[in-house]
Design a protein around this motif. Structure first.
Motif, PDB file in Angstrom:
ATOM      1  N   GLN A   1      32.389  73.142  14.480  1.00 24.95           N
ATOM      2  CA  GLN A   1      32.284  73.168  16.025  1.00 24.95           C
ATOM      3  C   GLN A   1      32.783  74.717  16.167  1.00 24.95           C
ATOM      4  N   ILE A   2      33.573  75.461  15.624  1.00 23.59           N
ATOM      5  CA  ILE A   2      33.999  76.680  15.955  1.00 23.59           C
ATOM      6  C   ILE A   2      32.957  77.690  15.883  1.00 23.59           C
ATOM      7  N   ALA A   3      31.868  77.390  14.786  1.00 26.90           N
ATOM      8  CA  ALA A   3      30.934  78.306  14.642  1.00 26.90           C
ATOM      9  C   ALA A   3      29.960  78.017  15.846  1.00 26.90           C
ATOM     10  N   SER A   4      29.621  76.983  16.177  1.00 27.63           N
ATOM     11  CA  SER A   4      28.870  76.732  17.442  1.00 27.63           C
ATOM     12  C   SER A   4      29.262  77.222  18.599  1.00 27.63           C
ATOM     13  N   LEU A   5      30.573  77.081  18.833  1.00 22.45           N
ATOM     14  CA  LEU A   5      31.395  77.857  19.982  1.00 22.45           C
ATOM     15  C   LEU A   5      31.149  79.196  20.075  1.00 22.45           C
ATOM     16  N   ALA A   6      31.227  79.777  18.776  1.00 24.74           N
ATOM     17  CA  ALA A   6      31.077  81.511  18.777  1.00 24.74           C
ATOM     18  C   ALA A   6      29.673  81.741  18.950  1.00 24.74           C
ATOM     19  N   ALA A   7      28.816  80.746  18.632  1.00 25.21           N
ATOM     20  CA  ALA A   7      27.232  81.242  18.818  1.00 25.21           C
ATOM     21  C   ALA A   7      27.026  81.034  20.429  1.00 25.21           C
ATOM     22  N   LEU A   8      27.688  80.283  21.109  1.00 26.27           N
ATOM     23  CA  LEU A   8      27.396  80.046  22.581  1.00 26.27           C
ATOM     24  C   LEU A   8      28.082  80.993  23.458  1.00 26.27           C
ATOM     25  N   ALA A   9      29.186  81.619  22.782  1.00 29.21           N
ATOM     26  CA  ALA A   9      30.277  82.581  23.502  1.00 29.21           C
ATOM     27  C   ALA A   9      29.337  83.798  23.995  1.00 29.21           C
ATOM     28  N   HIS A  10      29.730  83.754  25.472  1.00 24.64           N
ATOM     29  CA  HIS A  10      29.173  85.024  26.124  1.00 24.64           C
ATOM     30  C   HIS A  10      30.216  86.086  26.496  1.00 24.64           C
TER      31      HIS A  10
ATOM     32  N   THR B   1      16.572  93.510  40.772  1.00 25.31           N
ATOM     33  CA  THR B   1      15.365  92.632  40.716  1.00 25.31           C
ATOM     34  C   THR B   1      13.972  93.243  40.551  1.00 25.31           C
ATOM     35  N   ALA B   2      13.819  94.056  41.722  1.00 25.31           N
ATOM     36  CA  ALA B   2      12.437  94.777  42.060  1.00 25.31           C
ATOM     37  C   ALA B   2      11.983  95.793  40.741  1.00 25.31           C
ATOM     38  N   ALA B   3      13.026  96.412  40.327  1.00 21.45           N
ATOM     39  CA  ALA B   3      12.695  97.448  39.102  1.00 21.45           C
ATOM     40  C   ALA B   3      12.701  96.775  37.795  1.00 21.45           C
ATOM     41  N   CYS B   4      13.702  95.638  37.626  1.00 23.63           N
ATOM     42  CA  CYS B   4      13.762  95.346  36.254  1.00 23.63           C
ATOM     43  C   CYS B   4      13.211  93.859  35.892  1.00 23.63           C
ATOM     44  N   GLY B   5      13.120  93.333  36.836  1.00 21.74           N
ATOM     45  CA  GLY B   5      12.799  91.915  37.067  1.00 21.74           C
ATOM     46  C   GLY B   5      13.733  90.718  36.845  1.00 21.74           C
ATOM     47  N   LYS B   6      13.318  89.528  37.357  1.00 20.10           N
ATOM     48  CA  LYS B   6      14.289  88.558  37.414  1.00 20.10           C
ATOM     49  C   LYS B   6      15.045  88.096  36.191  1.00 20.10           C
ATOM     50  N   SER B   7      14.585  88.157  35.027  1.00 20.73           N
ATOM     51  CA  SER B   7      15.011  87.752  33.766  1.00 20.73           C
ATOM     52  C   SER B   7      16.392  88.472  33.374  1.00 20.73           C
ATOM     53  N   VAL B   8      16.000  89.929  33.685  1.00 20.05           N
ATOM     54  CA  VAL B   8      17.116  90.988  33.333  1.00 20.05           C
ATOM     55  C   VAL B   8      18.418  90.643  34.154  1.00 20.05           C
ATOM     56  N   VAL B   9      17.943  90.568  35.460  1.00 21.08           N
ATOM     57  CA  VAL B   9      19.096  90.123  36.362  1.00 21.08           C
ATOM     58  C   VAL B   9      19.810  88.881  36.214  1.00 21.08           C
ATOM     59  N   ALA B  10      19.153  87.904  35.889  1.00 16.80           N
ATOM     60  CA  ALA B  10      19.712  86.656  35.610  1.00 16.80           C
ATOM     61  C   ALA B  10      20.824  86.884  34.276  1.00 16.80           C
ATOM     62  N   ASP B  11      20.103  87.423  33.368  1.00 12.32           N
ATOM     63  CA  ASP B  11      21.127  87.615  32.218  1.00 12.32           C
ATOM     64  C   ASP B  11      22.451  88.417  32.449  1.00 12.32           C
ATOM     65  N   ILE B  12      22.202  89.555  33.398  1.00 15.24           N
ATOM     66  CA  ILE B  12      23.546  90.181  33.827  1.00 15.24           C
ATOM     67  C   ILE B  12      24.257  89.587  34.517  1.00 15.24           C
ATOM     68  N   VAL B  13      23.877  88.758  35.508  1.00 20.07           N
ATOM     69  CA  VAL B  13      24.683  88.080  36.499  1.00 20.07           C
ATOM     70  C   VAL B  13      25.450  86.697  35.797  1.00 20.07           C
ATOM     71  N   LYS B  14      24.455  86.318  34.668  1.00 18.47           N
ATOM     72  CA  LYS B  14      25.203  85.159  33.823  1.00 18.47           C
ATOM     73  C   LYS B  14      26.362  85.726  33.054  1.00 18.47           C
ATOM     74  N   ASP B  15      25.921  86.811  32.525  1.00 15.63           N
ATOM     75  CA  ASP B  15      27.076  87.544  31.480  1.00 15.63           C
ATOM     76  C   ASP B  15      27.462  88.918  31.709  1.00 15.63           C
ATOM     77  N   LYS B  16      28.219  89.250  32.430  1.00 19.56           N
ATOM     78  CA  LYS B  16      28.645  90.562  32.841  1.00 19.56           C
ATOM     79  C   LYS B  16      28.686  91.687  31.761  1.00 19.56           C
ATOM     80  N   THR B  17      28.951  91.095  30.528  1.00 18.48           N
ATOM     81  CA  THR B  17      28.755  91.938  29.388  1.00 18.48           C
ATOM     82  C   THR B  17      27.704  92.035  28.515  1.00 18.48           C
ATOM     83  N   SER B  18      26.600  91.354  28.920  1.00 23.37           N
ATOM     84  CA  SER B  18      25.302  91.381  28.118  1.00 23.37           C
ATOM     85  C   SER B  18      25.213  92.525  27.492  1.00 23.37           C
ATOM     86  N   HIS B  19      24.718  92.726  26.156  1.00 23.94           N
ATOM     87  CA  HIS B  19      24.473  93.961  25.483  1.00 23.94           C
ATOM     88  C   HIS B  19      23.103  94.484  25.871  1.00 23.94           C
TER      89      HIS B  19
END
Length: 197
Positions: free
Chosen positions: A7-16, A34-52
């Protein structure tokens, strides 16, 4: 016991999340990104402010909206100044600025806070603050807190910038962190101007 470990390992894998500037306001994406980088990049950053950063090129390459000439993922994760014009901070030469970092998952590594020229994506002068090693050491974190000077610190605006950062969008204060164990780069940017001394 095995079930709990799984359970702990699965939570760690899902942690944003790993880290980002919480104060002053950091660049966040909007229509220009969005116009420069596309919707996928923006969605990832909005979902997770810390995306690497390392995870973003693969997302961008799959998105028909990605324009490599306009979206530099290695500068503020591609987040565009036009989306952040309302968050430009105004500083004076020699002013002390408090910066707060939200570190949600530590990875030992190196970090710095620097003024970056956005046209060339190069550091202006020397870093304002740096941790050559031992930054966000997870061995210090579990059961404790990280050293306060890694998440709540002050930097001084150089008196040697002249007019280099007088125009909004020309410079950012960038917090940059590379977790050596995770092999991941995190960066956040603050838009600012400094009037010539």
């Amino acid at each position: 016991m095995l079930f709990t470990l799984l359970q702990i390992a699965s939570l760690a894998a899902l942690a944003h999340g790993h880290g980002y500037i919480s104060t002053p306001p950091m660049r966040m994406p909007g229509d220009a990104t969005t116009a420069a980088c596309g919707k996928s990049v923006v969605a990832d950053i909005v979902k997770d402010k810390t995306s690497h950063v390392e995870g973003l090129p693969e997302l961008a390459a799959k998105d028909s909206g990605y324009k490599a000439a306009q979206c530099n993922l290695w500068l503020c994760r591609g987040v565009q100044f036009a989306d952040n014009a309302a968050n430009v901070q105004t500083y004076k030469p020699g002013e002390t600025v408090e910066i707060k970092i939200a570190l949600t998952i530590p990875h030992v590594g190196s970090a710095n806070v620097s003024i970056v020229d956005t046209k060339t994506n190069t550091i202006v002068g020397q870093p304002l603050l740096s941790w050559p090693s031992g930054y966000a050491d997870e061995r210090q974190f579990y059961g404790k807190t990280l050293p306060a000077n890694q998440t709540d610190f002050k930097v001084t605006i150089p008196t040697t910038l002249d007019a280099k950062c007088a125009t909004a969008g020309d410079c950012v204060i960038q917090w940059w962190w590379y977790g050596t164990g995770a092999r991941q780069t995190y960066e956040s940017c603050i838009d600012f101007t400094v009037a010539a001394a």
